[in-house]
Design an enzyme around this catalytic site. Structure first.
Site, PDB file in Angstrom:
ATOM      1  N   TYR A  57     -79.215  18.788  25.794  1.00 31.02           N
ATOM      2  CA  TYR A  57     -80.063  17.635  25.054  1.00 31.02           C
ATOM      3  C   TYR A  57     -81.113  18.150  24.162  1.00 31.02           C
ATOM      4  O   TYR A  57     -81.504  17.553  23.154  1.00 31.02           O
ATOM      5  CB  TYR A  57     -81.064  16.924  26.227  1.00 31.02           C
ATOM      6  CG  TYR A  57     -80.355  15.728  27.006  1.00 31.02           C
ATOM      7  CD1 TYR A  57     -79.100  16.025  27.718  1.00 31.02           C
ATOM      8  CD2 TYR A  57     -80.755  14.226  26.616  1.00 31.02           C
ATOM      9  CE1 TYR A  57     -78.550  14.835  28.289  1.00 31.02           C
ATOM     10  CE2 TYR A  57     -80.132  13.270  27.193  1.00 31.02           C
ATOM     11  CZ  TYR A  57     -79.168  13.452  28.106  1.00 31.02           C
ATOM     12  OH  TYR A  57     -78.539  12.344  28.843  1.00 31.02           O
TER      13      TYR A  57
ATOM     14  N   LYS B  66     -72.135  24.133  37.200  1.00 29.65           N
ATOM     15  CA  LYS B  66     -70.725  24.052  36.955  1.00 29.65           C
ATOM     16  C   LYS B  66     -70.595  25.754  36.827  1.00 29.65           C
ATOM     17  O   LYS B  66     -70.178  26.204  35.936  1.00 29.65           O
ATOM     18  CB  LYS B  66     -70.433  23.276  35.904  1.00 29.65           C
ATOM     19  CG  LYS B  66     -68.839  23.365  35.590  1.00 29.65           C
ATOM     20  CD  LYS B  66     -68.032  22.639  36.081  1.00 29.65           C
ATOM     21  CE  LYS B  66     -66.417  22.824  35.959  1.00 29.65           C
ATOM     22  NZ  LYS B  66     -65.531  22.100  37.193  1.00 29.65           N
TER      23      LYS B  66
ATOM     24  N   ASP C 298     -68.243  18.394  39.442  1.00 31.99           N
ATOM     25  CA  ASP C 298     -67.270  17.455  39.704  1.00 31.99           C
ATOM     26  C   ASP C 298     -67.075  17.131  41.102  1.00 31.99           C
ATOM     27  O   ASP C 298     -66.844  15.882  41.414  1.00 31.99           O
ATOM     28  CB  ASP C 298     -65.684  18.253  38.991  1.00 31.99           C
ATOM     29  CG  ASP C 298     -65.711  19.433  39.396  1.00 31.99           C
ATOM     30  OD1 ASP C 298     -66.496  20.153  39.770  1.00 31.99           O
ATOM     31  OD2 ASP C 298     -64.348  20.087  39.053  1.00 31.99           O
TER      32      ASP C 298
ATOM     33  N   ASP D 230     -78.156  13.343  34.235  1.00 29.02           N
ATOM     34  CA  ASP D 230     -77.890  11.767  33.391  1.00 29.02           C
ATOM     35  C   ASP D 230     -76.594  11.015  34.106  1.00 29.02           C
ATOM     36  O   ASP D 230     -76.827  10.002  34.437  1.00 29.02           O
ATOM     37  CB  ASP D 230     -77.823  12.090  32.033  1.00 29.02           C
ATOM     38  CG  ASP D 230     -77.524  10.738  31.358  1.00 29.02           C
ATOM     39  OD1 ASP D 230     -78.418   9.781  31.556  1.00 29.02           O
ATOM     40  OD2 ASP D 230     -76.662  10.695  30.424  1.00 29.02           O
TER      41      ASP D 230
ATOM     42  N   ASP E 199     -76.528   7.880  36.991  1.00 29.08           N
ATOM     43  CA  ASP E 199     -75.870   6.445  36.732  1.00 29.08           C
ATOM     44  C   ASP E 199     -74.869   6.207  37.926  1.00 29.08           C
ATOM     45  O   ASP E 199     -74.794   5.029  38.615  1.00 29.08           O
ATOM     46  CB  ASP E 199     -74.836   6.398  35.450  1.00 29.08           C
ATOM     47  CG  ASP E 199     -75.990   5.900  34.257  1.00 29.08           C
ATOM     48  OD1 ASP E 199     -77.152   6.017  34.412  1.00 29.08           O
ATOM     49  OD2 ASP E 199     -75.393   5.029  33.455  1.00 29.08           O
TER      50      ASP E 199
HETATM   51  C1  IPM Z   1     -81.319   7.925  30.687  1.00 31.63           C
HETATM   52  C2  IPM Z   1     -80.679   7.592  29.337  1.00 31.63           C
HETATM   53  C3  IPM Z   1     -81.122   8.528  28.470  1.00 31.63           C
HETATM   54  C4  IPM Z   1     -80.796   9.856  28.664  1.00 31.63           C
HETATM   55  C5  IPM Z   1     -80.711   8.136  26.994  1.00 31.63           C
HETATM   56  C6  IPM Z   1     -80.975   6.834  26.596  1.00 31.63           C
HETATM   57  C7  IPM Z   1     -81.196   9.158  25.907  1.00 31.63           C
HETATM   58  O1  IPM Z   1     -79.540   7.545  29.631  1.00 31.63           O
HETATM   59  O2  IPM Z   1     -82.608   8.156  30.815  1.00 31.63           O
HETATM   60  O3  IPM Z   1     -80.761   8.189  31.667  1.00 31.63           O
HETATM   61  O4  IPM Z   1     -79.628  10.282  28.486  1.00 31.63           O
HETATM   62  O5  IPM Z   1     -81.370  10.853  29.180  1.00 31.63           O
HETATM   63 MG    MG Z   2     -78.640   7.819  31.666  1.00 28.54          MG
END
Ligand code: IPM
Ligand code: MG
Length: 355
Positions: free
Chosen positions: A138, A187, A219, A243, A247
């Site tokens: 990042y 990884k 993975d 990240d 999710d």
């Molecule tokens: C998160 C989001 C952010 C990230 C984006 C919006 C930059 O997806 O906080 O998980 O990738 O960190």
């Molecule tokens: Mg995210």
């Protein structure tokens, strides 16, 4: 006791709607000095950049920052020179030195059937993703030359050490499990940064005999997270893997609309935000789920403002509201006893249960 100051950054999409809901919740639960600032797409529209020095300074000067969402199709571009809303969030993370991102994942009893995963798989899940937030791909060097593009991924030993310590401390603090466990995700079979990561985590683990530390490839982790989520305790990982995995883990709670997060640095104010994005498809419809933001407010009170009791009150109120059957559309399963509500009604229901 001075009144705690909060910078509220509504941002884009559903952000302003859930920021208004968070404002009402804060009004109901205590005395706070709230000042609003611009971030993301709306800041690009007004100021040409996603984060101004002024907003950053206001955040620095407050006790905590609550951010709702950034981004939307209006500002989507592949032009490397055009400003992007996400730069606002990344700028805030690096500007405030928020290297530790904590994402607790615990499905609410009433939502066990709202997850696409079977109830018996997810029941009992209680994990925490500890994501490194200011390093890795990042924040590496990035660019294009001709038909080639690159994003550098780099980590230093010190960056790995400090996030590992946070993961270890969190594992001890969470208790609940018979012996705290930290799963470090990398990884290492391919990436040099991951080998440094693994080496560093192992070295610190040798001095933490009270914690079970295991290493898992990313993975494999993605697979294990849905096949045996209840076995995880603390997941420690680098920025990009965190990240993606957070999710995925969010779906264990029924909806991405339920997951809160806390981003903390060595000192200074923390940043608290829901994990979901700006949901431009439902922006302005009054249907956004405010619960991840309410749970982020709860994390803010607990870890940012030292008001653990009030944090407990919010969590109980959210739990009771769900138990009573109230559901925003993202949580609805159509089962008997559910009442479909929008943002305002959900907010009223939660506030009415604050004791
Ligand atoms: C998160 C989001 C952010 C990230 C984006 C919006 C930059 O997806 O906080 O998980 O990738 O960190
Ligand atoms: Mg995210």
């Amino acid at each position: 006791m001075p009144v705690p100051s909060i910078t509220l950054l509504p941002g884009d999409g559903i952000g302003p709607e859930i920021a208004a809901a968070a404002g009402k919740l804060l009004d109901a639960i205590g005395d706070y000095e709230i000042s609003e600032g611009l971030i993301g797409g709306i800041s690009i529209d007004e100021n040409g950049v996603a984060l101004t020095d002024e907003t950053l300074e206001n955040c620095r000067g407050s006790d905590a920052v609550l951010l709702c969402a950034v981004g939307g199709p209006k500002w989507d571009t592949t032009d490397p020179d055009a400003p992007r809303p996400e730069q606002g969030l990344l700028g805030l993370r690096s500007g405030l030195g928020l290297f530790a991102n904590l994402r607790p994942v615990r499905p609410f009893r009433a939502l066990l059937d709202a997850s696409p995963l079977k109830r018996d798989r997810i029941e009992g899940t209680d994990l925490l993703v500890v994501r490194e937030l200011t390093g890795g791909i990042y924040f590496g060097e990035t660019g294009r030359s001709g038909d080639r593009a690159f994003d550098e991924c780099a980590y230093t030993v010190e960056e790995v050490e400090r996030i590992t310590r946070i993961a270890f401390e969190s594992a001890r603090y969470r208790d609940g499990k018979p012996k705290p466990r930290v799963t470090s995700v990398d990884k290492a079979n391919v990436l040099e940064t991951s080998r440094l990561w693994r080496e560093t985590v192992s070295r610190l683990a040798a001095d933490a005999p009270d914690i079970d530390v295991e290493h898992l490839l990313v993975d494999n982790t993605a697979m294990q997270l849905v096949s045996r989520p209840t076995d995880f305790d603390v997941i420690l990982t680098e920025n990009l893997f965190g990240d993606i995995l957070s999710d995925e883990a969010a779906m264990l709670t029924g909806s991405l609309g339920m997951l809160p997060s806390a981003s903390l640095g060595a000192d200074g104010p923390g940043l608290f935000e829901p994990v979901h994005g700006s949901a431009p498809d439902i922006a302005g419809t009054g249907q956004a789920n405010p619960l991840a933001t309410f749970l982020s407010v709860s994390l803010m009170l607990r870890f940012g403002l030292d008001q653990g009791e009030k944090a407990d009150q919010i969590e109980s109120a959210v739990e009771e509201t769900l138990d009573a059957g109230f559901r925003t559309p993202d949580l609805a399963t159509g089962a008997d006893g559910e009442s479909a509500v929008g943002t305002d009604e959900m907010t009223r229901e939660v506030i009415s249960r604050i004791t």
